[in-house]
Design an enzyme around this catalytic site. Structure first.
Site, mmCIF file in Angstrom:
data_model
loop_
_atom_site.group_PDB
_atom_site.id
_atom_site.type_symbol
_atom_site.label_atom_id
_atom_site.label_comp_id
_atom_site.label_asym_id
_atom_site.label_seq_id
_atom_site.Cartn_x
_atom_site.Cartn_y
_atom_site.Cartn_z
ATOM 1 C CG PHE A 1 -1.843 -1.177 1.284
ATOM 2 C CD1 PHE A 1 -3.024 -1.187 0.574
ATOM 3 C CD2 PHE A 1 -1.507 -2.295 2.036
ATOM 4 C CE1 PHE A 1 -3.874 -2.278 0.612
ATOM 5 C CE2 PHE A 1 -2.360 -3.396 2.087
ATOM 6 C CZ PHE A 1 -3.534 -3.387 1.372
ATOM 7 C CG ASP A 2 0.325 4.121 -3.175
ATOM 8 O OD1 ASP A 2 -0.707 3.766 -2.582
ATOM 9 O OD2 ASP A 2 0.332 4.839 -4.181
ATOM 10 C CE LYS A 3 -2.764 8.553 -1.399
ATOM 11 N NZ LYS A 3 -4.018 8.572 -0.624
#
Length: 321
Positions: A243-245
């Site tokens: 998950f990037d954010k």
């Protein structure tokens, strides 16, 4: 005629077939309703400023009639009608529909704003850059519609197997009909129909697309939008997730967990005062406070106004807060 005719097999065959079609239609309608909900995030009307900057008067127009270069006024609490950039004003925008982040994004002159975002603090004057199908929200809707229209590989495989299965089934049914015609002609018809009913490939050809459609609709309700039809079947083989954010993991809405008074006011009095100050605001923090104080009596605030980046000031019971 001296013999009984049974219609139960035939009626059950029709019932299962129509029932499967109905369930498939219902599942697809639920999945499409999520896309329609996204489309409704765009406002129907906008406040256009045709004479800007000489004339600052605004007039209401249909949002779909906006064109590139038009200037619009977005008041606090209103939705941004189109993608553009800020010409005047300092405010914050709730862009959780795109990012999942509940924290408002500050906006100043030159910053980009997105159609469907909520202006939370002060008025903004925005020049329109993209309208209609060119906006980011419309692009997301188009991706979802493409994903719903294309067939995943597993559905194509099921259709291919079903086509061979049906051909084989018809050959077997013909063989059964011919065999029983020579053995006992009176039983040939209903035994052949029974073979067709028992071996009907409805489960194979209907269950797979229905399962994928229902899964796509359930994911969309949780904020997970599919842009490719084969994403769900690929997800089943995934072993690691990145998950990037934080917005990917949040609901996009703030929620009050607790109130810790530091002075003489009680928890209820502090919360009631905060809700009175934020009662007319569309800020995510204000909405979280109002949601937490639905059962509390709210004070009346006079002369409330927001200072961008500073908060809200008002008069409560003769005291400036």
């Amino acid at each position: 005629w001296g013999s009984e005719i049974w219609y139960d097999s035939l009626t059950m065959f029709v019932f299962f077939l129509l029932g499967g079609r109905y369930l498939e239609m219902t599942a697809r309608q639920k999945a499409v309703s999520v896309t329609e909900a996204l489309a409704k995030m765009l406002p129907s009307f906008a406040q256009k400023m045709p004479g800007f900057p000489v004339d600052r008067n605004s007039e209401q127009c249909i949002a779909s009639d906006l064109r590139r270069g038009d200037v619009v006024l977005v008041r606090p609490g209103e939705l941004v009608p189109a993608d553009g950039h800020v010409l005047e004003g300092i405010s914050s925008a709730d862009e959780s529909l795109l990012t999942g982040e509940s924290r408002p994004v500050s906006k100043k002159v030159g910053d980009q704003v997105t159609a469907g975002a909520i202006n939370t603090e002060s008025p903004l004057v925005v020049r329109v850059d993209q309208v209609g199908g060119e906006t980011r929200l419309s692009a997301i809707i188009q991706l979802m519609e493409r994903a719903a229209a294309e067939k995943p590989r597993i559905v194509e495989l099921a259709d291919r197997i079903a086509s061979y299965f049906v051909a084989t089934l018809l050959l077997i049914a013909i063989a059964v009909a011919v065999g029983w015609y020579w053995v006992d002609p009176a039983k040939a018809l209903w035994i052949t129909v029974s073979v067709l009913v028992v071996t009907c490939p409805c489960a194979l050809s209907l269950a797979t697309p229905i399962a994928l459609t229902v899964a796509a609709g359930a994911l969309a309700k949780d904020g997970l939008l599919l842009t490719r039809g084969h994403a769900i079947e690929t997800l089943a083989r995934a072993t690691h997730f990145v998950f990037d954010k934080t917005g990917t993991l949040t609901t996009g809405k703030m929620r009050l967990l607790d109130v810790l008074p530091l002075g003489q006011l009680t928890r209820e009095e502090s919360l009631a005062m905060a809700v009175a100050l934020e009662n007319a605001s569309e800020h995510p923090v204000a909405m979280a406070l109002r949601q937490a104080a639905v059962d509390l009596p709210v004070c009346n605030a006079e002369g409330a106004h927001a200072e961008p980046g500073q908060g809200v000031e008002a008069t409560l019971n003769g005291r400036i807060c």
